[in-house]
Design a protein around this motif. Structure first.
Motif, short mmCIF file in Angstrom:
data_model
loop_
_atom_site.label_atom_id
_atom_site.label_comp_id
_atom_site.label_asym_id
_atom_site.label_seq_id
_atom_site.Cartn_x
_atom_site.Cartn_y
_atom_site.Cartn_z
N SER A 125 42.83 43.18 43.04
CA SER A 125 41.80 43.89 43.80
C SER A 125 40.61 44.23 42.92
O SER A 125 40.71 44.25 41.69
CB SER A 125 42.37 45.18 44.40
OG SER A 125 42.71 46.10 43.37
N GLY A 126 39.48 44.51 43.57
CA GLY A 126 38.26 44.89 42.86
C GLY A 126 37.08 44.84 43.79
O GLY A 126 37.00 43.98 44.68
N ASN A 127 36.13 45.77 43.61
CA ASN A 127 34.89 45.79 44.38
C ASN A 127 35.13 45.83 45.88
O ASN A 127 34.45 45.16 46.66
CB ASN A 127 34.02 44.58 44.03
CG ASN A 127 33.65 44.53 42.56
OD1 ASN A 127 33.34 45.56 41.97
ND2 ASN A 127 33.68 43.34 41.98
N LEU A 237 52.81 37.74 43.36
CA LEU A 237 52.52 38.15 41.99
C LEU A 237 51.44 39.22 42.03
O LEU A 237 50.41 39.05 42.68
CB LEU A 237 52.03 36.96 41.16
CG LEU A 237 52.93 35.73 41.10
CD1 LEU A 237 52.30 34.65 40.24
CD2 LEU A 237 54.30 36.09 40.57
N LEU A 238 51.68 40.33 41.33
CA LEU A 238 50.77 41.47 41.36
C LEU A 238 50.63 42.09 39.97
O LEU A 238 51.58 42.06 39.17
CB LEU A 238 51.32 42.57 42.29
CG LEU A 238 51.47 42.28 43.78
CD1 LEU A 238 52.41 43.30 44.40
CD2 LEU A 238 50.11 42.32 44.45
N PRO A 239 49.47 42.69 39.67
CA PRO A 239 49.40 43.51 38.47
C PRO A 239 50.29 44.74 38.62
O PRO A 239 50.58 45.17 39.75
CB PRO A 239 47.92 43.89 38.38
CG PRO A 239 47.33 43.60 39.70
CD PRO A 239 48.19 42.61 40.38
N LYS A 240 50.72 45.30 37.51
CA LYS A 240 51.63 46.44 37.56
C LYS A 240 51.02 47.66 38.26
O LYS A 240 51.74 48.49 38.81
CB LYS A 240 52.03 46.83 36.13
CG LYS A 240 53.02 45.88 35.48
CD LYS A 240 54.40 46.02 36.11
CE LYS A 240 55.43 45.21 35.34
NZ LYS A 240 56.78 45.36 35.92
N THR A 282 44.84 49.49 42.92
CA THR A 282 43.90 48.50 42.39
C THR A 282 44.42 47.94 41.07
O THR A 282 45.26 48.55 40.40
CB THR A 282 42.52 49.13 42.16
OG1 THR A 282 42.63 50.20 41.21
CG2 THR A 282 41.94 49.66 43.46
N GLY A 283 43.89 46.79 40.69
CA GLY A 283 44.27 46.19 39.41
C GLY A 283 43.99 44.71 39.38
O GLY A 283 43.82 44.07 40.42
N SER A 284 43.94 44.15 38.16
CA SER A 284 43.68 42.72 37.95
C SER A 284 44.80 42.12 37.12
O SER A 284 45.47 42.80 36.35
CB SER A 284 42.33 42.52 37.25
OG SER A 284 41.27 43.02 38.03
N MET A 285 44.96 40.81 37.26
CA MET A 285 45.98 40.10 36.51
C MET A 285 45.61 40.02 35.01
O MET A 285 44.45 39.78 34.68
CB MET A 285 46.15 38.67 37.04
CG MET A 285 46.87 38.61 38.37
SD MET A 285 48.57 39.12 38.19
CE MET A 285 49.21 38.64 39.79
#
Length: 427
Positions: A125-127, A237-240, A282-285
């Motif tokens: 996620s982002g923006n 697959l997801l960031p923690k 929220t978070g990124s790989m």
């Protein structure tokens, strides 16, 4: 004074013109219909040059014994294309001599033995948006082998709110690269179809479909995946930092193989039956940390054969089909192929401390490692081969309308610049 771009184009044109003056070389090969086990007599064979918009420079037909002969008019990069029952099959064209044998298959809108090994969603996620890269790994084990192909060869269901950014298909044949496609709307909102052949598997290689899309996001979103084929595994697959919650009746199992990434898997999805899960936060790989997470990096995790898809070692507990795709999935190399090529190939040449640009396809190959020096001849040969494939993919995108004229011109200019350097180094 002429611009650098004009000079580069002139240099490339001169090289191509010089190639056309070379003595025509003869190419020979065979085409076999693997459905019937007989020669593909009567099929059309065409020599095409990707750098000139897939221009047909020679053509013939397969004779009764399955053989054909083509006169190659220049040494420009070229491919041999065989058309069988409307489906196209390709092989790399050498400068002269024998072309690798080409196998073709009879075509049908639906064939038995087509199923999905995995549907994998990488979500971050982002923006104010969720960004999703979804990949399907589709097998064709039909007997006798046949190609499944129609305007609706493969159907998918995305969230109704999804905005598609790009889509690609990749054939199972050795050396095949992703081809950018235009998804066809198929009924209700979010329903799409791929007009792309699902060819019979070649060894452990299957057909792959990749889609990138965004979803408006206010902090929580519920997915309702639906499969059009029997699917062995659905992976997420997801960031923690993003929370995953399975919906009622949806059984997901956590696969704890990576301390930085969540991997959730549901088994044996039934066609047409939706299940659900919710993501929040929220978070990124952590893409930059991929190499550190697997001892020895992706190269060490690859199988001894050097084939892609080696995964990250032996799965923990029960066998997990998702594991063998994980590093390839996280890299996002296939889906971002054209964008990455344009970015990497625009890197300034000859600047101290900046290595010569490599094709993403070369850099992504398990057998390639920046730590292992290669001879200039080997490097340039690999680079030229990869550039040829990239130009072919770009011209295919242009013909299908998958890239805008501006994107096409910019990317091709970058490719031509590197091609000129590679040719200069090779000489």
């Amino acid at each position: 004074m002429k611009s650098m771009k004009t000079i580069l184009h002139a240099a490339l044109a001169s090289f191509l013109f010089a190639g056309t003056l070379a003595q025509a070389a003869q190419l020979t090969g065979t085409v076999t219909n693997k459905t019937t086990g007989k020669p593909a007599a009567g099929d059309t064979v065409v020599l095409v040059e990707p750098m000139t918009g897939m221009t047909e420079v020679a053509h013939t037909t397969v004779d009764g014994s399955g053989h054909y002969t083509l006169n190659r008019p220049s040494n420009a990069p070229a491919l041999v294309k065989v058309t069988h029952q409307g489906a196209e099959f390709f092989a790399d064209a050498p400068q002269s001599g024998s072309v690798p044998d080409i196998a073709v298959y009879d075509v049908a809108p639906k064939v038995e033995g087509v199923f999905a090994e995995a549907d994998v969603l990488e979500i971050e996620s982002g923006n104010g948006q969720l960004h999703v890269i979804e990949r399907y790994f589709v097998h064709n084990t039909s007997m006798p082998p046949r190609t499944q192909w129609s305007p609706k060869s493969f159907e998918i269901v995305l969230p109704a709110e999804a905005v598609v950014e790009s889509a690609q298909g990749q054939r199972p044949s050795a050396g095949s690269l992703p081809t950018t496609l235009k998804l066809q709307p198929d009924g209700a909102k979010g329903h799409y179809a791929f007009n792309f052949p699902i060819q019979p598997d070649e060894g452990d290689k299957d057909t792959q479909f990749n889609i990138s899309y965004t979803i408006p996001y206010s902090g929580s979103f519920t997915f309702h995946p639906q499969e059009s084929l029997s699917t062995q595994s659905v992976g997420v697959l997801l960031p923690k930092s993003i929370t995953f919650t399975a919906g009622p009746g949806s059984a997901f199992t956590a696969i704890n193989q990576d301390p930085n990434i969540q991997t959730l898997v549901a088994k044996n999805a039934v066609p047409g039956k939706a299940f659900e899960f919710t993501v929040s936060g929220t978070g990124s790989m952590p893409r930059e940390d991929q190499g550190a997470a697997s001892p020895g990096g992706p190269e060490a995790a690859a199988p001894a054969s050097g084939q892609p898809g080696g995964g990250i070692g032996e799965p923990i507990n029960t066998p997990d089909p998702l594991s063998k795709y994980k590093w390839w999935i996280l890299g996002g190399l296939a889906l971002l192929f054209v964008v990455a090529a344009a970015f990497l190939l625009r890197r300034p040449a000859g600047v101290p401390g900046v290595p010569a640009p490599l094709s993403p396809e070369v850099a992504a190959t398990p057998a390639y490692s920046p730590a292992k020096p290669t001879s200039p001849a080997t490097h340039n040969s690999a680079l030229l081969s990869a550039l040829k494939e990239e130009l072919f993919a770009l011209e295919s995108d242009k013909l299908t309308g998958a890239v805008s004229p501006a994107e096409y011109a910019e990317t091709k200019a970058a490719l031509e610049t590197v091609l000129k350097r590679a040719l200069k180094n090779k000489s």
